[in-house]
Motif scaffolding. Sequence first.
Motif, PDB file in Angstrom:
ATOM      1  N   LEU A 131      -6.681  55.401  89.815  1.00  0.00           N
ATOM      2  CA  LEU A 131      -5.531  55.169  88.931  1.00  0.00           C
ATOM      3  C   LEU A 131      -5.911  55.483  87.495  1.00  0.00           C
ATOM      4  CD1 LEU A 131      -2.624  54.036  88.637  1.00  0.00           C
ATOM      5  CD2 LEU A 131      -3.664  51.781  88.349  1.00  0.00           C
ATOM      6  N   GLY A 132      -5.077  56.257  86.830  1.00  0.00           N
ATOM      7  CA  GLY A 132      -5.277  56.579  85.419  1.00  0.00           C
ATOM      8  C   GLY A 132      -4.218  55.899  84.569  1.00  0.00           C
ATOM      9  N   GLU A 133      -3.652  56.648  83.671  1.00  0.00           N
ATOM     10  CA  GLU A 133      -2.637  56.156  82.749  1.00  0.00           C
ATOM     11  C   GLU A 133      -1.354  55.811  83.514  1.00  0.00           C
ATOM     12  OE1 GLU A 133      -0.287  57.990  78.868  1.00  0.00           O
ATOM     13  OE2 GLU A 133      -2.127  58.941  79.558  1.00  0.00           O
ATOM     14  N   ALA A 137       7.549  54.090  84.638  1.00  0.00           N
ATOM     15  CA  ALA A 137       7.951  54.484  85.987  1.00  0.00           C
ATOM     16  C   ALA A 137       6.964  55.420  86.669  1.00  0.00           C
ATOM     17  CB  ALA A 137       9.330  55.142  85.952  1.00  0.00           C
ATOM     18  N   TRP A 138       5.922  55.871  85.971  1.00  0.00           N
ATOM     19  CA  TRP A 138       4.998  56.868  86.500  1.00  0.00           C
ATOM     20  C   TRP A 138       3.552  56.459  86.247  1.00  0.00           C
ATOM     21  CZ3 TRP A 138       6.411  61.697  88.649  1.00  0.00           C
ATOM     22  CH2 TRP A 138       7.779  62.003  88.607  1.00  0.00           C
ATOM     23  N   CYS A 139       2.649  56.930  87.140  1.00  0.00           N
ATOM     24  CA  CYS A 139       1.213  56.743  86.942  1.00  0.00           C
ATOM     25  C   CYS A 139       0.501  58.056  87.230  1.00  0.00           C
ATOM     26  CB  CYS A 139       0.651  55.673  87.877  1.00  0.00           C
ATOM     27  SG  CYS A 139       1.132  53.996  87.441  1.00  0.00           S
ATOM     28  N   GLU A 140      -0.576  58.275  86.509  1.00  0.00           N
ATOM     29  CA  GLU A 140      -1.430  59.419  86.769  1.00  0.00           C
ATOM     30  C   GLU A 140      -2.467  58.997  87.813  1.00  0.00           C
ATOM     31  OE1 GLU A 140      -3.607  62.894  84.197  1.00  0.00           O
ATOM     32  OE2 GLU A 140      -3.608  60.864  83.381  1.00  0.00           O
ATOM     33  N   ILE A 141      -2.617  59.813  88.850  1.00  0.00           N
ATOM     34  CA  ILE A 141      -3.573  59.499  89.914  1.00  0.00           C
ATOM     35  C   ILE A 141      -4.428  60.726  90.204  1.00  0.00           C
ATOM     36  CG2 ILE A 141      -2.129  57.699  90.937  1.00  0.00           C
ATOM     37  CD1 ILE A 141      -1.370  59.728  93.154  1.00  0.00           C
ATOM     38  N   ALA A 159       1.081  47.022  89.352  1.00  0.00           N
ATOM     39  CA  ALA A 159       2.257  46.169  89.195  1.00  0.00           C
ATOM     40  C   ALA A 159       3.430  46.999  88.650  1.00  0.00           C
ATOM     41  CB  ALA A 159       1.941  45.022  88.237  1.00  0.00           C
ATOM     42  N   PRO A 160       4.662  46.679  89.054  1.00  0.00           N
ATOM     43  CA  PRO A 160       5.822  47.446  88.614  1.00  0.00           C
ATOM     44  C   PRO A 160       5.980  47.526  87.091  1.00  0.00           C
ATOM     45  CG  PRO A 160       6.438  45.934  90.364  1.00  0.00           C
ATOM     46  CD  PRO A 160       5.017  45.619  89.979  1.00  0.00           C
ATOM     47  N   ASP A 161       5.559  46.483  86.393  1.00  0.00           N
ATOM     48  CA  ASP A 161       5.708  46.457  84.935  1.00  0.00           C
ATOM     49  C   ASP A 161       4.418  46.802  84.190  1.00  0.00           C
ATOM     50  OD1 ASP A 161       4.360  44.197  85.719  1.00  0.00           O
ATOM     51  OD2 ASP A 161       5.419  42.849  84.354  1.00  0.00           O
ATOM     52  N   GLU A 162       3.398  47.234  84.927  1.00  0.00           N
ATOM     53  CA  GLU A 162       2.086  47.499  84.325  1.00  0.00           C
ATOM     54  C   GLU A 162       2.074  48.824  83.556  1.00  0.00           C
ATOM     55  OE1 GLU A 162      -2.589  47.784  85.703  1.00  0.00           O
ATOM     56  OE2 GLU A 162      -1.065  47.183  87.160  1.00  0.00           O
ATOM     57  N   LEU A 163       1.503  48.768  82.360  1.00  0.00           N
ATOM     58  CA  LEU A 163       1.303  49.953  81.523  1.00  0.00           C
ATOM     59  C   LEU A 163      -0.186  50.116  81.297  1.00  0.00           C
ATOM     60  CD1 LEU A 163       4.093  49.311  78.866  1.00  0.00           C
ATOM     61  CD2 LEU A 163       4.243  50.695  80.939  1.00  0.00           C
ATOM     62  N   ARG A 164      -0.675  51.360  81.360  1.00  0.00           N
ATOM     63  CA  ARG A 164      -2.109  51.650  81.145  1.00  0.00           C
ATOM     64  C   ARG A 164      -2.235  52.886  80.282  1.00  0.00           C
ATOM     65  NH1 ARG A 164      -6.159  50.239  84.926  1.00  0.00           N
ATOM     66  NH2 ARG A 164      -6.863  52.394  84.883  1.00  0.00           N
ATOM     67  N   GLU A 165      -3.207  52.842  79.381  1.00  0.00           N
ATOM     68  CA  GLU A 165      -3.470  54.020  78.536  1.00  0.00           C
ATOM     69  C   GLU A 165      -4.726  54.714  78.980  1.00  0.00           C
ATOM     70  OE1 GLU A 165      -3.405  53.278  74.358  1.00  0.00           O
ATOM     71  OE2 GLU A 165      -1.626  52.049  74.511  1.00  0.00           O
TER      72      GLU A 165
END
Length: 165
Positions: A131-133, A137-141, A159-165
């Motif tokens: 899992l990346g950023e 609604a989207w994640c980099e994988i 998580a549905p509300d999770e944000l990652r940089e």
Amino acid sequence: MAIRHLAAAAVSLALAGAACAAESRGPVTNLPLPRYVSMKAAKGNVRRGPSLTHKIDWVFKRRGMPLEITAEYGHWRRVQDRDGAGGWVHYALLSGVRTVLVEEDMLTVHSRPDTRAPVTAAFELGVVARLGECEPAWCEISAGGYSGWAPKKKLWGVAPDELRE
């Protein structure tokens, strides 16, 4: 034998009390509960309770598999997988490296978080990807040398509300 039952009851009460008092923070690590981690080891015993004296119910056998930590007790973490199966695992078998499980067969990933962006790869159902950023609604994988952006709702381990940089 009665002392063993009392000790087990005390652990259960301590875990229940810790869960209420923690207000979504682990009593041992002070990290959020629940939270996602991955299997560091290629094999990990899953026990009924948080000690080596508890019976092994089954064994996780997939390095990198995403798991959700739902409780903590000493060096033990109660985890569950995508299907809700779980138990207690020693913390040394877990990693903070984030992975996700692809939940759609031939999931297309895109060069940008946009369905109109070029497709960079397609991942099979059940692939474990790093899992990346993450945006709302989207994640980099990434997996197998391929990477791209996938809809978050088609991944387990974030998580549905999770944000990652």
